[in-house]
Each structure stands twice: as structure tokens, then as C-alpha cells.
Design a protein around this motif. Structure first.
Motif, PDB file in Angstrom:
ATOM      1  N   THR B 163      -3.493  27.934 -11.895  1.00  0.00           N
ATOM      2  CA  THR B 163      -4.866  27.791 -11.415  1.00  0.00           C
ATOM      3  C   THR B 163      -5.797  27.680 -12.613  1.00  0.00           C
ATOM      4  OG1 THR B 163      -5.505  30.138 -11.437  1.00  0.00           O
ATOM      5  CG2 THR B 163      -4.360  29.346  -9.473  1.00  0.00           C
ATOM      6  N   THR B 165      -9.863  28.144 -12.340  1.00  0.00           N
ATOM      7  CA  THR B 165     -11.048  28.224 -11.476  1.00  0.00           C
ATOM      8  C   THR B 165     -12.167  28.951 -12.208  1.00  0.00           C
ATOM      9  OG1 THR B 165     -10.459  30.343 -10.405  1.00  0.00           O
ATOM     10  CG2 THR B 165      -9.562  28.346  -9.427  1.00  0.00           C
ATOM     11  N   HIS B 246      -4.080  24.654  -8.371  1.00  0.00           N
ATOM     12  CA  HIS B 246      -5.376  24.795  -7.690  1.00  0.00           C
ATOM     13  C   HIS B 246      -6.468  24.909  -8.748  1.00  0.00           C
ATOM     14  CE1 HIS B 246      -8.353  25.929  -4.695  1.00  0.00           C
ATOM     15  NE2 HIS B 246      -8.721  26.910  -5.490  1.00  0.00           N
ATOM     16  N   LEU B 250     -15.663  26.470  -7.697  1.00  0.00           N
ATOM     17  CA  LEU B 250     -16.335  27.220  -6.636  1.00  0.00           C
ATOM     18  C   LEU B 250     -15.787  28.627  -6.458  1.00  0.00           C
ATOM     19  CD1 LEU B 250     -16.328  24.286  -4.055  1.00  0.00           C
ATOM     20  CD2 LEU B 250     -18.155  24.909  -5.640  1.00  0.00           C
ATOM     21  N   SER B 251     -14.959  29.076  -7.385  1.00  0.00           N
ATOM     22  CA  SER B 251     -14.216  30.316  -7.192  1.00  0.00           C
ATOM     23  C   SER B 251     -14.377  31.211  -8.409  1.00  0.00           C
ATOM     24  CB  SER B 251     -12.751  29.939  -6.986  1.00  0.00           C
ATOM     25  OG  SER B 251     -12.000  31.041  -6.620  1.00  0.00           O
ATOM     26  N   HIS B 252     -13.995  32.470  -8.250  1.00  0.00           N
ATOM     27  CA  HIS B 252     -13.981  33.405  -9.367  1.00  0.00           C
ATOM     28  C   HIS B 252     -13.072  32.875 -10.489  1.00  0.00           C
ATOM     29  CE1 HIS B 252     -12.578  37.265 -11.316  1.00  0.00           C
ATOM     30  NE2 HIS B 252     -13.875  37.467 -11.284  1.00  0.00           N
ATOM     31  N   THR B 253     -13.350  33.294 -11.698  1.00  0.00           N
ATOM     32  CA  THR B 253     -12.581  32.864 -12.865  1.00  0.00           C
ATOM     33  C   THR B 253     -11.106  33.234 -12.732  1.00  0.00           C
ATOM     34  OG1 THR B 253     -14.542  33.251 -14.204  1.00  0.00           O
ATOM     35  CG2 THR B 253     -12.442  33.070 -15.377  1.00  0.00           C
ATOM     36  N   SER B 254     -10.234  32.260 -12.835  1.00  0.00           N
ATOM     37  CA  SER B 254      -8.796  32.550 -12.897  1.00  0.00           C
ATOM     38  C   SER B 254      -8.110  31.495 -13.727  1.00  0.00           C
ATOM     39  CB  SER B 254      -8.182  32.618 -11.493  1.00  0.00           C
ATOM     40  OG  SER B 254      -8.008  31.326 -10.947  1.00  0.00           O
ATOM     41  N   MET B 255      -7.055  31.913 -14.406  1.00  0.00           N
ATOM     42  CA  MET B 255      -6.241  31.021 -15.247  1.00  0.00           C
ATOM     43  C   MET B 255      -4.808  31.483 -15.143  1.00  0.00           C
ATOM     44  SD  MET B 255      -8.612  30.702 -18.633  1.00  0.00           S
ATOM     45  CE  MET B 255      -9.966  29.509 -18.590  1.00  0.00           C
ATOM     46  N   ASP B 256      -4.278  31.441 -13.923  1.00  0.00           N
ATOM     47  CA  ASP B 256      -2.928  31.942 -13.679  1.00  0.00           C
ATOM     48  C   ASP B 256      -1.886  30.891 -14.030  1.00  0.00           C
ATOM     49  OD1 ASP B 256      -4.151  34.140 -12.592  1.00  0.00           O
ATOM     50  OD2 ASP B 256      -3.632  33.699 -10.511  1.00  0.00           O
ATOM     51  N   ASP B 270      -4.167  34.504 -17.981  1.00  0.00           N
ATOM     52  CA  ASP B 270      -5.196  34.011 -18.912  1.00  0.00           C
ATOM     53  C   ASP B 270      -4.622  32.904 -19.791  1.00  0.00           C
ATOM     54  OD1 ASP B 270      -3.395  35.535 -20.343  1.00  0.00           O
ATOM     55  OD2 ASP B 270      -4.901  36.637 -21.480  1.00  0.00           O
TER      56      ASP B 270
END
Lengths: 365, 365
Positions: B163, B165, B246, B250-256, B270
Motif C-alpha cells: 500500500t 496511502t 492499494h 484519501l486514506s491515513h498514511t500507510s506504506m505496507d 514503512d
């Protein structure tokens, strides 16, 4: 009336491996007691009772019918293959036994409706064996998902990602009931997908998705049973949410659940079976931003631990027995919450199957 | 020859926010030095130079052409909007400047090929700004993905999930270049998708997927620019692998980034920008099984930390400068590794776009 006579009295139909865990959970739940076990052969049931250290008071039967005829049994736990659920759940309900049945509940929603109809018309409680829903971690997270308290909630959900994968042995892939079309014809879609679809629905407060799409990476065995699949669910109201799901008998063990909202995210790596029985943890990230120059984050995930005295299966049995007790002793109606959850899960499973049949086209619900 | 004169001399075209980070990285890399900065107005460039504490030796220009005409510039870093890349990269290559360009490199592979062709025919090095590829954590993980050492490798990959986001502000969604069709027309697909598609390709050793499928949850702004999307990539050889992606403004910060193979799995939260600059960590789970009764796991994820002296952008600049130096001083040919990685990433971006255009049908590559 002594303490034991108040407990809900369980019989178990079948000696599946998972029955060992749930039999233990029945022993641990303060409001339940195991009183009967049956297999198709009495010898097998006796061996199972001995191996699991059941007390001598547990009656051992050589047929499932005998449990259902036993007036000392209030409720049955049914870990039989899915293909046998309609027959035995309907039979149990007819005999006024409350039913805790292993997932997947049915092969399709038509079967499931026969099951739920039988339970409803006989006034017995129905629940499926989604044990992780009963872990206090689940309730704890549900609170963080609630939009009613804006200070720490993760806000409207945008992404749910879940996996349920396990590395099946060659023997499993050859002969386990979960890959036999006549026993568990849904394969990984039913056995593993039940959890991921259930978790996605749970996160969305059991609102059904508007669209379900299977992806083309599905893998089947020679008999056509699904060994691995990927799918997505989509909600459009009140905001757009997508859930991605991957389930497989062909991969290393994983049980990931990630929920990402507007304000925060949650990460679990063991959402179905916690790493250890006495507690469950998850990572909670809230209000994450990059620091100046984008060379790091302002926050790290917080690891939240939620302890539990009873294992999640014990809590499941306790909740089921509480509902049964309420029907038996207070004349309550069976709770419709658990049947509805099962039915919605089954509807989405059916939609994934339909999308697979339609060549991965989106299916509207 | 003093130490500084051996360094690769960088000019920067444009004063984008990300130029601050890369300018700093040029200062940190031992084999690079910043010597020129340009904006379309000299005042803006002077302000940028002052705000970022550039030394007085850095020449400040009021047009990009002046940097390209400067004989004291070996290489340029181009953080301009994607829509301007073809013009300025081709121009830079023609002027024999080596090119480090921000991602997404181009709006489609036809544009990208014009860029790469210009670099190749002028003998200059090309690299895009995928900084996370240069973090030592990435190399560390790559070793665990290698199938050559079977003892701890995660084995054939079955699932990659990633992701990227971020919660864009209303101002961003209104006016940022990344949501303007004439500047960064790929929106989240280009800006964020570049990382996730790049990570999926990287995990698969840059083998192109056989199939790319976009999912129906795509969200666009009024101008048609993608703000959020989900897609999957599929490989069929040597084993079936699926990647789910994904990306969203429009979403909370994520870098999975999750990679699950036959023997183990890796989890990063991260992967693009590590939580802190001096190290990166990941969770490594190997040989996970459930304990008896399936009431827990035999292992927990191991948290692996990988330290880095230089930030990942500094390592990126160092690697780019090493290649430039090798061309300049040793007569080497430009490395084809980095252009090929960019081109494969762009091909998959184009395929996602095509699947979106075809109503979410799988697109074969």
C-alpha cells in the motif's frame, strides 16, 4: 440445583481434529459442560474420549442420532464436513438441540437458509465457530473502529486487507476433507475465506458490500476445489471502502488483518489464532504524518496488548451457552445476531464463487 | 585533483518540495556535490537556495536551460511535474547531462521510451528517484527472497501486498500538481503506484507479470485524475504469485509491504519512507506452524533492524554518481539496470490504466 445442573450440556457430533480444541473449550467455559460425544463408530469415539481425557460422565455413542436422542443434551457442537451440515443441523434442530456448527456453515446460501430456517422454526440458538470474533481483542478493536468517539477512532475505513494462508502438506492436498468436492466443496474459499470475508464484514459493521470481484489467480486441484484465491469486496456507502482477501493452502502460515481508515490504521498478524492463548496484540497507528523533508514519521505504531483469561474458543462457548441458557431458563427468543453474521458471510462466499464462474467479473450484491 | 573536483556535480531543475530532500542527499553523498539550482524565476531559486542553506558556490539560475548549458554540471536531478519530463530529460540528455528524475517517470511507456532513447543515444546515465530501493534494508530482504540459500529464504513467493496511502488535505486535492491532468495526469497511480508496482516487480526479480487487473473501487476527481485505486498483478511462472496493490490520497498514511512465500513471510509498515532515517526494520516469520490443538503459534515474527549511515536518498545519489563517475572517468557504458526497472514499472502502470479503461478486465502483458 447444583452448579453443574445449571450448565448448558453439550454433545459433540464427530471426532474431527478441531473437536479436541472445542471440547477443551467446553470444559473451560464456566456455563458449559461436555456430556456426550459420538462418532460413526463407538470405538473411535471411545478412543477420542480417552485421548482427550474426558471424564467418565461423558456418554460415548456410536452414532450421531444417539446424541440427538439424548434428553440430557441441550446443545450440540457439529464439526462435521460442510457437505453434511444441512442433514445434521436440521436433524439437531428438529430434536430441539441448540447448534454450534463449524465454519464454513454451508456450501451455498440456499443450504444455509435451510439450516437457519430449521433452527428458527424449532426455537434453537444457532452460531458458527468463528472463534476469533469472541476474543476481547476483537471487541477492543471494534471500539477503535467506532466512529462515535472521534478522538482516537480510525475514522471511515478505506482499506481492509486480510489473509488466511497455510502450507498444506502433500497428504492434506491429496486427502483432507477440505479439498474433497463431496465433503468441503468450497475448499480454501470456505475454510479460510470464511475468516477473511467475516473479518471484512465485521470491520464494516456487517454492511454487505455492493460489489464482489474474484481475481484471476485462482488455483484449483484436479477435482476443481479451490486451493488458493484472491478477491475484493467494495462498499460505496457511506464512503468507498475496498477489502482485499487472499486465502491459500499453498503458502506459508499467515493471518494478516489490516484496517486503514482516515485517521489511523490497525495491523494484526495473527487475527484468527493469536500467537499465544492468554493475550492478543495489535499495532495501532494514529495520526501518522511525515516529518519535515519526509525523512521519517512523526509516530510509530503502538503495540496494544489485550489479555484474556479464557481462550477465544472458551469465550465462544460461553457466549453460546449464555444465549442457550437464556432461552432455556428465561424463555428468550434465540439471538438473530449470529445467524445473520453467518448468512452475510455465506452470501459473500457465494458472490466470490459467482465472480469466479463469470470469469472474474464484478458481482453486485 | 582535490577531493571536490572528483565529485559528480549536480544541478537541480525546479524547486519542488522533494528537491529539498534530494539536495540534502546530494550534500551527504561522498561522491556528489550540488553546484547549480534553477527555477523558472531567479527570485524563487534564490529563495530556495537561501532557505535550504546552500553554499555560495551553488550557482542560482532563473531558467532550466542555464543549468543545462553550464559546463560545470555533470548531472541533473529533475523533480518537475511528470508532464514536463519528456521535454526536460530529452533536453538534458542532448546536453550530455546524466539524469536522475523523480517518479513517475512518464505518463506512458511511449513517453518513457523517448526519454530512455535520448539518454541511451547520448551515452548518459538514467535513474528514477525510487529511493527505497537503495536502503540497505532492501538488499537485506532481497537476500531472504533469494532461493539460492534454502535454509532461511522465504521460498517461492505466493503473495505480495503493498500500500501507499496518505491523507491529502483539501488544498492538495484541489491544487497539487499530482491531481492535475496536465501536470501529473496519472494521479495516485503514478505518484503512489510507482512504489507499490516497483516493490512487486522487485520482489519477483523484475519478471513482468502475466496479467494485470484493476479493481472497480477506483476513485477519480472531477478532472478524471485517479485519487485511489486497487489492482492486482499475477505471475504464473515459475509458480503462481499474486500481488495486491492499494494506493490512495484519501486514506491515513500507510506504506505496507508484505511478502509471503512457501517457508516464511516478511512484513514492513514503512517500506517507502522508514520510520527513522538511520535504520529500517522488518518482521520476519519463518517456518510458522500452529502448536498442538491450534491454540497458538510455534514462532513469533523476528524484528530485524538494518542500520544505515547515509539516508536512502543519499545512497541513491551515491549509486547514481558512482555510475556517472564510471562513465566519465573510465569510459564505461551507462548501466541498463535502472532504465529497465523504470520501463517495467511504467509498463505495469500502463496495464493498470488499460484494465481501468476496459472496465476492470484482466490485461495480459
Amino acid at each position: 440445583m447444583d452448579e453443574n445442573s445449571k450448565r448448558v450440556r453439550f454433545g459433540i457430533l464427530g471426532c474431527a481434529n478441531i473437536a479436541r480444541k472445542v471440547a477443551r473449550a467446553i470444559g473451560l467455559a464456566p456455563n458449559a459442560t461436555l456430556c456426550a460425544i459420538a462418532s460413526r463408530s463407538k470405538e473411535k469415539a471411545e478412543k477420542f474420549a480417552a485421548e482427550n481425557g474426558f471424564p467418565a460422565s461423558v456418554r460415548v455413542y456410536g452414532s450421531y442420532d444417539q446424541v440427538l436422542e439424548d434428553p440430557g443434551v441441550d446443545a450440540v457442537y457439529i464439526p462435521l464436513p460442510t457437505g453434511l451440515h444441512v442433514r445434521w443441523v436440521v436433524m439437531a434442530a428438529t430434536k430441539k438441540k441448540h447448534v454450534l456448527v463449524e465454519k464454513p456453515v454451508a456450501l451455498d446460501v440456499a443450504e444455509l437458509d435451510r439450516i437457519l430456517q430449521a433452527c428458527e422454526s424449532n426455537g434453537v440458538q444457532f452460531m458458527d465457530g468463528s472463534m476469533w470474533l469472541h476474543h476481547p481483542r476483537t471487541a477492543h478493536i471494534q471500539h477503535l473502529l467506532s466512529v462515535s468517539h472521534s478522538t482516537t477512532c480510525i475514522g471511515p475505513i478505506h482499506l481492509i486487507h486480510s489473509t488466511s494462508t497455510m502450507p498444506a502438506t502433500p497428504e492434506f492436498l491429496e486427502s483432507d476433507i477440505r479439498v474433497k468436492p463431496d465433503l468441503d466443496g468450497l475448499g480454501a474459499l470456505g475454510d479460510l475465506g470464511w475468516y477473511c470475508i467475516g473479518a471484512s464484514l465485521w470491520a464494516k459493521g456487517y454492511q454487505l458490500p455492493s460489489t464482489v470481484t474474484a481475481l484471476p489467480d485462482v488455483t484449483r486441484n484436479h477435482a476443481g476445489v479451490i486451493l488458493s484465491f484472491t478477491a475484493s469486496l467494495q462498499w460505496d456507502q457511506p464512503n468507498r471502502t475496498v477489502a482485499t482477501i487472499h486465502c491459500s493452502f499453498l503458502s506459508h502460515t499467515s493471518m494478516d488483518l489490516v484496517i486503514c481508515g482516515s485517521n489511523g490504521s490497525l495491523h494484526l498478524k495473527d487475527f484468527i489464532i493469536p500467537y499465544q492463548e492468554t493475550s492478543g496484540s495489535f499495532d495501532f497507528t494514529f495520526g501518522a504524518k511525515f516529518v519535515d523533508l519526509h525523512i521519517g514519521w512523526n509516530v510509530r505504531p503502538e503495540e496494544v496488548h489485550v489479555a484474556t483469561k479464557l481462550p477465544q474458543e472458551g469465550l465462544m462457548v460461553q457466549e453460546f451457552a449464555r444465549l442457550v441458557d437464556s432461552i432455556r431458563d428465561c424463555g428468550s427468543r434465540p439471538s438473530s445476531q449470529w445467524p445473520e453474521i453467518s448468512r452475510k458471510t455465506q452470501l459473500v462466499i457465494d458472490a466470490v464463487n459467482k465472480s469466479l464462474d463469470l470469469g472474474f467479473k464484478p458481482v453486485c450484491l
